[in-house]
Design an enzyme around this catalytic site. Structure first.
Site, PDB file in Angstrom:
ATOM      1  N   ILE A 173       2.968  -1.030   4.889  1.00 36.83           N
ATOM      2  CA  ILE A 173       2.430   0.306   5.134  1.00 36.83           C
ATOM      3  C   ILE A 173       3.593   1.283   5.193  1.00 36.83           C
ATOM      4  O   ILE A 173       4.621   1.000   5.809  1.00 36.83           O
ATOM      5  CB  ILE A 173       1.596   0.366   6.435  1.00 36.83           C
ATOM      6  CG1 ILE A 173       1.099   1.804   6.684  1.00 36.83           C
ATOM      7  CG2 ILE A 173       2.371  -0.164   7.638  1.00 36.83           C
ATOM      8  CD1 ILE A 173       0.126   1.935   7.837  1.00 36.83           C
TER       9      ILE A 173
ATOM     10  N   SER B 240       0.862  -1.186   0.000  1.00 39.32           N
ATOM     11  CA  SER B 240       0.000   0.000   0.000  1.00 39.32           C
ATOM     12  C   SER B 240       0.893   1.229   0.000  1.00 39.32           C
ATOM     13  O   SER B 240       2.103   1.135   0.230  1.00 39.32           O
ATOM     14  CB  SER B 240      -0.909   0.012   1.234  1.00 39.32           C
ATOM     15  OG  SER B 240      -0.136   0.194   2.412  1.00 39.32           O
TER      16      SER B 240
ATOM     17  N   ILE C   5       7.119  -2.391   7.248  1.00 43.40           N
ATOM     18  CA  ILE C   5       7.132  -0.933   7.235  1.00 43.40           C
ATOM     19  C   ILE C   5       7.892  -0.464   5.995  1.00 43.40           C
ATOM     20  O   ILE C   5       9.040  -0.848   5.782  1.00 43.40           O
ATOM     21  CB  ILE C   5       7.773  -0.366   8.509  1.00 43.40           C
ATOM     22  CG1 ILE C   5       7.117  -0.978   9.769  1.00 43.40           C
ATOM     23  CG2 ILE C   5       7.660   1.154   8.515  1.00 43.40           C
ATOM     24  CD1 ILE C   5       5.621  -0.782   9.881  1.00 43.40           C
ATOM     25  N   LYS C   6       7.233   0.368   5.188  1.00 41.56           N
ATOM     26  CA  LYS C   6       7.863   0.890   3.980  1.00 41.56           C
ATOM     27  C   LYS C   6       8.652   2.161   4.300  1.00 41.56           C
ATOM     28  O   LYS C   6       8.118   3.093   4.895  1.00 41.56           O
ATOM     29  CB  LYS C   6       6.803   1.206   2.916  1.00 41.56           C
ATOM     30  CG  LYS C   6       6.217  -0.016   2.264  1.00 41.56           C
ATOM     31  CD  LYS C   6       5.127   0.345   1.270  1.00 41.56           C
ATOM     32  CE  LYS C   6       5.690   0.614  -0.094  1.00 41.56           C
ATOM     33  NZ  LYS C   6       4.605   0.720  -1.117  1.00 41.56           N
ATOM     34  N   ILE C   7       9.910   2.135   3.896  1.00 42.19           N
ATOM     35  CA  ILE C   7      10.797   3.283   4.091  1.00 42.19           C
ATOM     36  C   ILE C   7      11.409   3.635   2.742  1.00 42.19           C
ATOM     37  O   ILE C   7      11.961   2.764   2.062  1.00 42.19           O
ATOM     38  CB  ILE C   7      11.912   2.947   5.102  1.00 42.19           C
ATOM     39  CG1 ILE C   7      11.301   2.676   6.488  1.00 42.19           C
ATOM     40  CG2 ILE C   7      12.942   4.063   5.171  1.00 42.19           C
ATOM     41  CD1 ILE C   7      12.310   2.215   7.532  1.00 42.19           C
TER      42      ILE C   7
END
Length: 381
Positions: A109, A45, A140-142
């Site tokens: 996310i 997402s 976790i998207k970074i």
């Protein structure tokens, strides 16, 4: 019964994730069906996806109203909506996570895109998101920015799964994998287990071709001296993204042979898989599954928007091709330096990273504004 080509792709070692998440597909059972019957084994997402999901959708109104009654600020109301969707999606994907021993079954996310250039803020938000969502199979998207990669290293060392996003250049991908390795080494040196951590590197595709094709079209429109130059330019169109990705895969193969990686693998570390992102074809003259067919291969992920999932299920031509025509890929990227073509690939990648952050910041801010409007409507007078 018609063949579902998505299921065939699994036989070549590639996982298909879906680049979409809405409360509607969770509540309707559509997501569960995609996972159980269509071969979807992960979700990605981003702020643009959530803007489309939440804006003008009454399914979120009751929760927005509850947030208003609780006196929550707009940003916290946004998080309450998104975190619930992420948790519910994680629950639906949990059987995949368990069955694959943590290889797949993740829901990604992204931390707020407004902090893409702030290392400490990214670390802080990644920790908070991971803790508050509270699911083993959340990623976790970074962003893979200069500031993002030290954050990747830190949160990996703390046992947080990471999807490194907005990778365009091969060098940025290499830097990303080494940030993952350093994070695992740090964690291992502290005596913590490293066998339950997972990471993917989201390497973007169609945006590269859109950018370079635009430059070529502009050159052709101005006029070129002869048919040979015309042919050179046209030979590059629609080819750079896949060539770039194939070269990145060769770098992946080199890194996993490195003794530092081998030492981590011996302790049970999971490899950081390349994830092909931005896979919807933008030019209608190209195949709508070109970014799937040409990059099938072992230990990779491809995240597809719903339309591409449907197209691939119907007519993907499934074969392992990520290592085919690799010499041609190197030659194609080298050809961009030809004075007749004259495209600076590094400048293109820098431009795309800047634009990519902007393409997440704008919908994020737009969603905050639309939520503000809805909060006013739902607030008691």
């Amino acid at each position: 019964m018609a063949t579902n080509h998505l299921l065939e792709i699994k036989n070549h070692g590639q996982s298909i994730w879906m680049d979409n998440l809405t409360r509607d597909i969770i509540k309707s059972g559509e997501l569960k069906n995609l996972v159980e019957n269509q071969g979807i084994c992960g979700i990605t997402s981003n702020p643009a996806i959530f803007e489309k999901a939440i804006y003008g959708n009454a399914i979120y109104d009751a929760d927005i109203e509850a947030g208003v009654r609780a006196g929550l600020p707009t940003y916290k109301i946004y998080e309450s909506l998104v975190f619930e969707d992420i948790r519910n999606a994680c629950d639906i994907l949990r059987p995949v996570y368990d069955a694959t021993d943590g290889l797949d079954g993740y829901v990604s996310i992204e931390v707020p895109p407004t902090i893409a250039h702030d290392t400490e803020a990214t670390i802080k938000e990644a920790r908070r998101y991971y803790e508050e969502i509270g699911k083993d199979n959340v990623m976790i998207k970074i962003p893979g920015t200069e500031a993002g990669l030290p954050a990747v290293e830190t949160v990996i060392s703390e046992g947080i799964n990471v999807n490194v996003t907005l990778l365009f250049s091969v060098q940025s991908y290499v830097n990303c994998f080494w940030a993952y390795i350093r994070g695992l080494e740090k964690r291992s040196a502290n005596g913590n287990p490293i066998n339950k951590i997972s990471s993917v590197a989201s390497f973007f595709l169609s945006r590269i071709d859109s950018n370079i094709d635009g430059k070529i079209d502009a050159t052709l429109k101005k006029g070129v001296p002869d048919i040979a130059v015309d042919a050179k330019l046209r030979a590059v169109k629609g080819k750079v993204a896949i060539a770039n990705a194939k070269i990145a895969y060769q770098e992946y193969k080199k890194i996993i042979q490195d003794e530092r990686w081998q030492a981590l693998a011996a302790k049970g570390a999971n490899v950081q898989r390349l994830l092909w992102a931005s896979t919807s074809t933008k030019d209608p003259s190209y195949s709508d599954v070109m970014y799937v067919d040409q990059l099938i291969g072992p230990e990779t992920v491809n995240t597809l928007p719903p339309a591409t999932i449907e197209a691939c299920s119907d007519h993907c031509d499934v074969a392992s091709r990520v290592e085919s025509n690799v010499d041609e890929a190197y030659n194609l990227i080298e050809s961009l330096k030809d004075p007749d073509i004259n495209i600076d690939i590094n400048a293109v990648m820098d431009e795309l990273l800047t634009d990519g952050i902007d393409k997440f910041v704008k919908p994020f801010e737009s969603l905050m504004n639309s939520l503000e409007d809805k909060i006013k409507l739902l607030s008691p007078v």
